[in-house]
Enzyme design. Structure first.
Site, PDB file in Angstrom:
ATOM      1  N   HIS A 119     -31.983  33.665 -27.275  1.00 24.25           N
ATOM      2  CA  HIS A 119     -31.390  34.976 -27.549  1.00 24.25           C
ATOM      3  C   HIS A 119     -32.552  35.943 -27.835  1.00 24.25           C
ATOM      4  O   HIS A 119     -33.592  35.517 -28.363  1.00 24.25           O
ATOM      5  CB  HIS A 119     -30.502  34.839 -28.793  1.00 24.25           C
ATOM      6  CG  HIS A 119     -29.662  36.030 -29.112  1.00 24.25           C
ATOM      7  ND1 HIS A 119     -30.166  37.120 -29.779  1.00 24.25           N
ATOM      8  CD2 HIS A 119     -28.357  36.288 -28.878  1.00 24.25           C
ATOM      9  CE1 HIS A 119     -29.191  38.004 -29.936  1.00 24.25           C
ATOM     10  NE2 HIS A 119     -28.091  37.528 -29.398  1.00 24.25           N
ATOM     11  N   GLN A 199     -25.431  29.439 -32.863  1.00 25.23           N
ATOM     12  CA  GLN A 199     -24.322  28.909 -32.046  1.00 25.23           C
ATOM     13  C   GLN A 199     -24.062  27.437 -32.322  1.00 25.23           C
ATOM     14  O   GLN A 199     -23.189  26.848 -31.690  1.00 25.23           O
ATOM     15  CB  GLN A 199     -24.631  29.106 -30.552  1.00 25.23           C
ATOM     16  CG  GLN A 199     -24.777  30.541 -30.133  1.00 25.23           C
ATOM     17  CD  GLN A 199     -23.470  31.323 -30.233  1.00 25.23           C
ATOM     18  OE1 GLN A 199     -22.380  30.752 -30.282  1.00 25.23           O
ATOM     19  NE2 GLN A 199     -23.570  32.635 -30.278  1.00 25.23           N
ATOM     20  N   LYS A 222     -20.274  34.112 -37.338  1.00 23.81           N
ATOM     21  CA  LYS A 222     -19.943  33.242 -36.205  1.00 23.81           C
ATOM     22  C   LYS A 222     -19.254  31.964 -36.658  1.00 23.81           C
ATOM     23  O   LYS A 222     -18.871  31.136 -35.862  1.00 23.81           O
ATOM     24  CB  LYS A 222     -21.216  32.910 -35.416  1.00 23.81           C
ATOM     25  CG  LYS A 222     -21.808  34.142 -34.705  1.00 23.81           C
ATOM     26  CD  LYS A 222     -22.967  33.759 -33.852  1.00 23.81           C
ATOM     27  CE  LYS A 222     -23.808  34.943 -33.448  1.00 23.81           C
ATOM     28  NZ  LYS A 222     -23.232  35.721 -32.333  1.00 23.81           N
ATOM     29  N   CYS A 360     -27.594  39.148 -24.323  1.00 23.69           N
ATOM     30  CA  CYS A 360     -28.872  39.220 -25.058  1.00 23.69           C
ATOM     31  C   CYS A 360     -29.779  38.053 -24.699  1.00 23.69           C
ATOM     32  O   CYS A 360     -30.461  37.486 -25.563  1.00 23.69           O
ATOM     33  CB  CYS A 360     -28.658  39.250 -26.574  1.00 23.69           C
ATOM     34  SG  CYS A 360     -27.738  40.663 -27.126  1.00 23.69           S
TER      35      CYS A 360
END
Ligand code: PMP
Length: 403
Positions: A119, A199, A222, A360
């Site tokens: 990212h 993530q 997230k 991104c």
């Protein structure tokens, strides 16, 4: 999981007259009622600045904030609460480390190993530091399946390698990197490792001690928590060697006009009033995840990914970006020669939220020779019924845009 949907009030909203189907979870997850209630309750009943107050509310707010830190510590199994630094998110965590690590450990030319799948928030902070000191970024390439090329990774080490900074899970492809091997190889070269876990943490049980990872960054929003909160975990021995990041209140032990001595960990890195209400809501989100159980969440998401991948391929004209055997619940793809943006707009008109574009991760797009993808990313509250509607709608989109 159907039974958990009731915890997420937003899931009963309609968009463009259709029931909302929210497949943009890699960007941010929805929040369960218990998390939102914690925020409201915090402002209604526990709002006072922390750490310095002697009065009741300040002590209660301080206790809740430090409890939240212990909750995070337990969640990732850190050895000590002082190793948990609250930040505004993964981005700030990586910037904090890039800046302080550069100050402490980069003297002559230093090399940092990153990868093509990072990212931007694990690329640009290092580039910013390279304007101050001589830093060379060495990027691990990805294979056609969207995995890190481990042979190339091994070959990137030199006597100037000072840090490895890699994603645990790719935000575009869902690839779960073999972080155990990554860390072992780096440590064999005496090089510490930062993992970008933005993530990973929502999908995988992370144990920082078992991994023996040196630094770990992730975001609250997230993993069903509020925005504006995140964590930098660091091994105490390493954090102790880093200078402060920002100056201000909280991070000091004493100040005179001439000189300041700094507070102990983790406060040395937490200048200013922290989001002490956000931290307690974040802790509530982690408790919520614990109450459902990582194994249950992972099994459900794996089944959604398996099902969605099969259904998508059956549609025809699909190119999946990222075909690792080990993926978290993220599915990036291209449909015929349809521009992802057009597909995203049309899906939205049917109430389906996906993300389109470069996510991104422009170097990864360049590696695949594409401008962007359509990305559907799943969370614990998504269902196979939603995937069926998604696939049916994609078939309509295909017909409309590619008659
Ligand atoms: N790293 C990865 C892998 C991400 O997916 C994201 C968010 N898209 C970030 C870093 C940045 O996280 P935040 O915007 O919460 O700081």
């Amino acid at each position: 999981m159907e039974s958990e949907r009731i915890h997420f009030p937003i899931l009963s909203e309609t968009v463009n007259g259709k029931p909302l189907i929210y497949f943009d979870n890699a960007a941010t997850t929805q929040k369960p009622k218990c998390v939102v209630d914690k925020i409201i309750d915090g402002y209604y009943r526990q709002n006072a600045n922390i750490h310095r107050g002697v009065h009741f509310l300040s002590r209660a707010a301080t206790e809740a904030h430090e409890d939240a830190r212990r909750q995070v510590q337990q969640f990732i199994n850190a050895g000590s609460a002082c190793e948990i630094i609250f930040t505004r998110g993964t981005t700030e965590a990586i910037n904090l480390l890039a800046s302080t690590y550069t100050d402490a450990f980069f003297h002559d030319e230093a090399e940092v190993i990153i990868s093509v799948m990072e990212h931007h928030s694990n690329i640009v902070p290092w580039q910013l530091q390279s304007e101050r000191k001589r830093i060379k970024l060495r990027a691990v390439p990805v294979t056609a399946a969207g995995e890190l090329d481990m042979a190339a990774y091994r070959s990137l080490f030199s006597e100037r390698t000072r840090l490895v900074s890699l994603a645990h899970v790719s935000n575009v492809m869902g690839t779960v990197n073999n972080v155990r091997e990554i860390i072992e190889i780096a440590h064999a070269h005496n090089v510490p490792v930062l993992l970008d876990g933005a993530q990973a943490v929502p999908h995988i049980k992370v144990d920082v001690q078992e991994l023996d990872v040196d630094f770990y960054a992730f975001s609250s929003h997230k993993i069903y928590g509020p925005t504006g909160m995140g964590v930098l975990y660091g091994k105490e021995t390493l954090l102790e060697q880093l200078p402060p990041y920002q100056g201000g209140g909280e991070m000091i032990a004493s100040v005179s006009i001439e000189k300041t001595s700094y507070n102990e960990l983790p406060f040395k890195f937490e200048a200013g009033t922290p989001d002490f209400i956000g931290s307690t809501a974040f802790a509530e989100a982690l408790r919520y995840v614990n109450s459902i159980g990582h194994e249950r969440i992972a099994a459900h998401e794996a089944e959604l990914l398996r099902y969605a991948t099969g259904q998508l391929l059956a549609l025809g004209g699909v190119r999946i970006i990222g075909e690792s055997k080990n993926k978290a619940a993220t599915l990036s793809f291209l449909l015929d020669n349809i521009h992802p943006y057009d597909a995203g707009m049309l899906l939205d008109s049917y109430g389906i939220a996906v993300r389109t574009g470069h996510h991104c991760a422009q170097p990864l797009m360049q590696a695949f020779g594409i401008d962007g993808t359509i990305r559907a990313s799943f969370a614990l509250y998504n269902t196979k019924d939603e995937i069926d509607t998604f696939i049916k709608t994609l078939a309509t989109v295909k017909k409309m845009l590619n008659p």
